[in-house]
Design an enzyme around this catalytic site. Sequence first.
Site, mmCIF file in Angstrom:
data_model
loop_
_atom_site.group_PDB
_atom_site.id
_atom_site.type_symbol
_atom_site.label_atom_id
_atom_site.label_comp_id
_atom_site.label_asym_id
_atom_site.label_seq_id
_atom_site.Cartn_x
_atom_site.Cartn_y
_atom_site.Cartn_z
ATOM 1 N N HIS A 83 -3.432 2.395 -3.245
ATOM 2 C CA HIS A 83 -4.265 1.280 -2.797
ATOM 3 C C HIS A 83 -5.025 0.684 -3.986
ATOM 4 C CE1 HIS A 83 -6.951 -1.005 -0.132
ATOM 5 N NE2 HIS A 83 -6.065 -0.754 0.819
ATOM 6 N N GLU B 9 0.560 -2.644 -1.815
ATOM 7 C CA GLU B 9 0.748 -1.277 -1.343
ATOM 8 C C GLU B 9 2.217 -1.004 -1.026
ATOM 9 O OE1 GLU B 9 -2.157 -0.206 1.827
ATOM 10 O OE2 GLU B 9 -2.902 -2.245 1.488
#
Length: 418
Positions: free
Chosen positions: A205, A369
């Site tokens: 992330h 991501e």
Amino acid sequence: MMRIRRLVALAAAAVFIALPSLCAAAASTTPTPDKDGKYWIYGDGISASFIAYGASVSNFIVKDRYGIERDVVAGWDNASYYGIDKQHPHFGGVPGRYANRIRNSTFELDGKTYMITPNENPTPENPDGIDTLHGGPDGWDWRNFTVVSHTNRSITFSFVDPDGKEGFPGEVVSVITYTLNGRDWDLKMVAEATTKKTPIMLSSHTYWNLDGFANNETNLIFNHSLHMPYAGLRVGVDNILIPTGELLPNKNGSVNDFWSKPKQIGASFGDQEIDGNCGFNCTGYDNCYINNREALGPYDWRTQRPVTTLSSDWSGIQLDVYTNQDAFQMYSCGGQNGTVALKKTQGVEGDNKDKFPRTIPKYGCLVLEVQDYIDGINHPEWMRGKKQIFEPGGDPYVLQAKYRFSLKGGDKKDASSS
């Protein structure tokens, strides 16, 4: 410990350079962070720091077209602050045990319904929330990993998630390895269910700004260009970003069309379709795109063209992302509000240093991501079971990705050469 050693061996086998035995390194040395609690590794003109909290990347230094070093990821100057900040925007960490959202904080496995701790979208009736984001209020990127090995070019973390934590069944043992190889950042995430069948889906992330938040013309990400050549489909979601089960077409020329040709992030802002694209009262992107490579025939993720390319004309830095994962969440930082400070390695310098606040504004960054289809555990019709459900004695969960840095217009080596 034996399980961790086995996973470390699996991770080492898939790192794309010849490394010494990670187990031997762990036994013979004690990894030591710098004064800010960060562990640094080095490549060819790039360097990066990592912290134990969430196995997070904290700095990533890349030289721009002028030879100036830019720190291109969001984070904080000191590792100790990651556990203090109440916003916790998941800067650079590994969300787990299940990344992204879980509808109604529940899933069914072998006829049994599991309730996971909710932490998003609170209501008067459900003050803790009505769904689960990134593994719950005490997900993996809220917890400290163990540094197993640290060399000049690579770092390996281990983590044990106990049975029942946040409501997930069974123990999971995981090893995360980051390596700088030339101008590549290689990621390897291996996780194994040791006692019960359980869902596992991880990701990185990381919040990117390829200008190092130093652009004296804009402090927004809108000038960055994005290309996702396989992303003709995205996961349809409701107004709180929970998948509906639909796979929606990203029609040519539409707001979500990043597949037909490269497009600047800000190109569609102002279009009516962008309003609500990332949920109720949300303008921008927080969408899961499908890497539909299999439709074009057999492929090797290391040698086929990248699933995503992000670049900035201002810095000249280009980032190509290769991965074995079949989906890709892109988030345009609509939740940032100017309260998170830049690091000392970032920001506008010189005569223009006071032009913008030394904070991250709304739309000041981009999260990319690599992962599988979000909430796939609640959509058996997608047939993601082998990618998301794991059991003792079976194959481990394995995420691999390569983030390749270059300068726009410069020579780019073939991905298979590393």
